[in-house]
Design an enzyme around this catalytic site. Structure first.
Site, PDB file in Angstrom:
ATOM      1  N   TRP A 114      43.288  33.424  43.832  1.00  0.00           N
ATOM      2  CA  TRP A 114      43.395  34.846  43.497  1.00  0.00           C
ATOM      3  C   TRP A 114      44.839  35.238  43.217  1.00  0.00           C
ATOM      4  CZ3 TRP A 114      39.156  36.615  41.822  1.00  0.00           C
ATOM      5  CH2 TRP A 114      37.946  36.142  42.337  1.00  0.00           C
ATOM      6  N   ASP A 116      48.377  41.930  47.896  1.00  0.00           N
ATOM      7  CA  ASP A 116      46.924  41.936  47.815  1.00  0.00           C
ATOM      8  C   ASP A 116      46.410  41.596  49.206  1.00  0.00           C
ATOM      9  OD1 ASP A 116      44.222  41.445  47.486  1.00  0.00           O
ATOM     10  OD2 ASP A 116      44.465  39.965  45.888  1.00  0.00           O
ATOM     11  N   LYS A 133      35.311  43.047  51.931  1.00  0.00           N
ATOM     12  CA  LYS A 133      35.542  42.132  53.050  1.00  0.00           C
ATOM     13  C   LYS A 133      35.485  42.901  54.367  1.00  0.00           C
ATOM     14  CE  LYS A 133      36.922  39.287  49.703  1.00  0.00           C
ATOM     15  NZ  LYS A 133      36.148  38.143  49.197  1.00  0.00           N
TER      16      LYS A 133
END
Length: 357
Positions: free
Chosen positions: A100, A167, A191
């Site tokens: 990511w 992030d 999440k």
């Protein structure tokens, strides 16, 4: 129906109370008699929920005065674009700690000079890069605090001589964060902060409006701030789920209490991974994530991987197969995952060892 032990990486397990609240709101949102899926986002009841949700973020993370909390559709992948569109003028630095992080860098390169200043790709992203030089004059340094695919985590808030962007999709609200050390924190909700469909951004407005470029309205943090995250129709159901999840976190004792529980869950699972001769951990021990426990079959037992996944599923344990790009096994133990869930998995591993060891 037997309760499943869910270890999916996202969308992930939510607290049962949140599911119950969602079902109720599908019939009647905030006493309006209108389903939450049909509520007007300009109604008093919805505006109050938006304000309350922002206030919960501020309370739970002790966000300093002056920072803004923004909700936007598109999750973290949309934020990859927003970060560069709003902040990149001359040069930005990215720490490539996983898939990511690499995707965030790729998107930023479409806006200008975004460069990789450190990487853990040389060891298949099994560790967190440290000790790298941060060039002076960067518009910002971008980090990804938790590597969901390969199971590493930067657990401390680093000091940075340039604006720091993080992030935190997969470990936000799992531990206290010194927000003042960051110019921008962002992530997808699916999440620890709710379900898929909405992203969050915690922004210091002082970093905005300096690029000189035209920014499309949907990507412009200033537009989103000025319009209360309702420049267009927001993803109402996802934001409602976020609100109820934040209430659950608060009622559970806040992020400090959850940090303690998360550490205990991770310690229990890593202990079994290290003890059991059929399994091996894949992340460097000092950088192991408290959110995503990655492991694999040990040498000589590789052929048993699919058998173990099936064995676990037969015991109502789901979502432990590794990411398609990494293989192996992964148990995501976010906030809503209970110690009961973790012990069900460790008992399963012990039982599998007796059968195949």
């Amino acid at each position: 129906m037997t309760r499943k032990h869910i270890f999916t990486a996202g969308p992930c397990l939510l607290p049962q109370r949140v599911y119950d609240d969602a079902v109720a709101a599908l019939g009647n949102f905030a006493g309006t008699g209108v389903p939450v899926l049909s509520v007007s986002h300009r109604s008093r009841e919805w505006v109050e929920l938006m304000d309350e949700t922002r206030a919960l973020w501020r309370e739970l993370l002790n966000i300093p005065a002056g920072y803004e909390v923004v909700f936007m559709a598109g999750g973290a992948s949309m934020q990859f674009l927003c970060v560069a569109a709003n902040l990149l003028r001359t040069k930005a630095g990215y720490v490539n700690s996983g898939i990511w992080a690499g995707k965030a860098l790729k998107e930023a390169q479409g806006f200008g000079n975004a460069c990789e200043i450190a990487s853990s790709a040389d060891r298949n992203f099994s560790y967190v890069p440290r000790g790298y030089e941060i060039p002076a004059g960067l518009d910002y340094l971008h980090i990804t605090s938790n590597n969901t695919v390969f199971g590493t985590q930067l657990r401390e808030d680093m000091d940075c001589p340039v604006p720091l962007v993080a992030d935190m999709s997969s470990d936000i609200l799992s531990r206290p964060v010194d927000v003042s050390k960051y110019a921008l924190i962002y992530g997808g909700a699916q999440k620890n902060a709710g379900t898929a469909g909405v992203g969050f951004a915690i922004v210091n407005p002082g970093i905005l409006g300096k690029t000189g470029r035209h920014i499309p309205s949907m990507l412009d943090y200033r537009v989103q701030i000025d319009n209360g995250s309702m420049f267009n129709t927001p993803p109402v159901f996802s934001i409602f789920i976020m609100n109820r999840t934040l209430h659950w976190i608060k009622d559970s004792g806040g992020v400090c209490a959850l940090q303690k529980l998360n550490r205990a869950k991770a310690d229990a699972l890593y202990a079994e991974v290290d003890r059991n001769p059929l399994f091996r951990g894949t992340a460097c021990p000092q950088d192991r994530s408290l959110m995503n426990v990655t492991f694999d079959m040990a040498s000589g037992y590789e052929a048993l991987l699919d058998s173990f996944v099936d064995f676990a599923q037969g015991r109502d344990i789901v979502g432990i197969k590794g990411h398609r790009l990494a293989g192996g096994l992964r148990a995501s133990i976010y906030n809503a995952c209970t110690m009961e869930d973790v012990l069900a998995l460790t008992d399963c591993m012990k039982e599998f060892e007796k059968k195949n060891g």
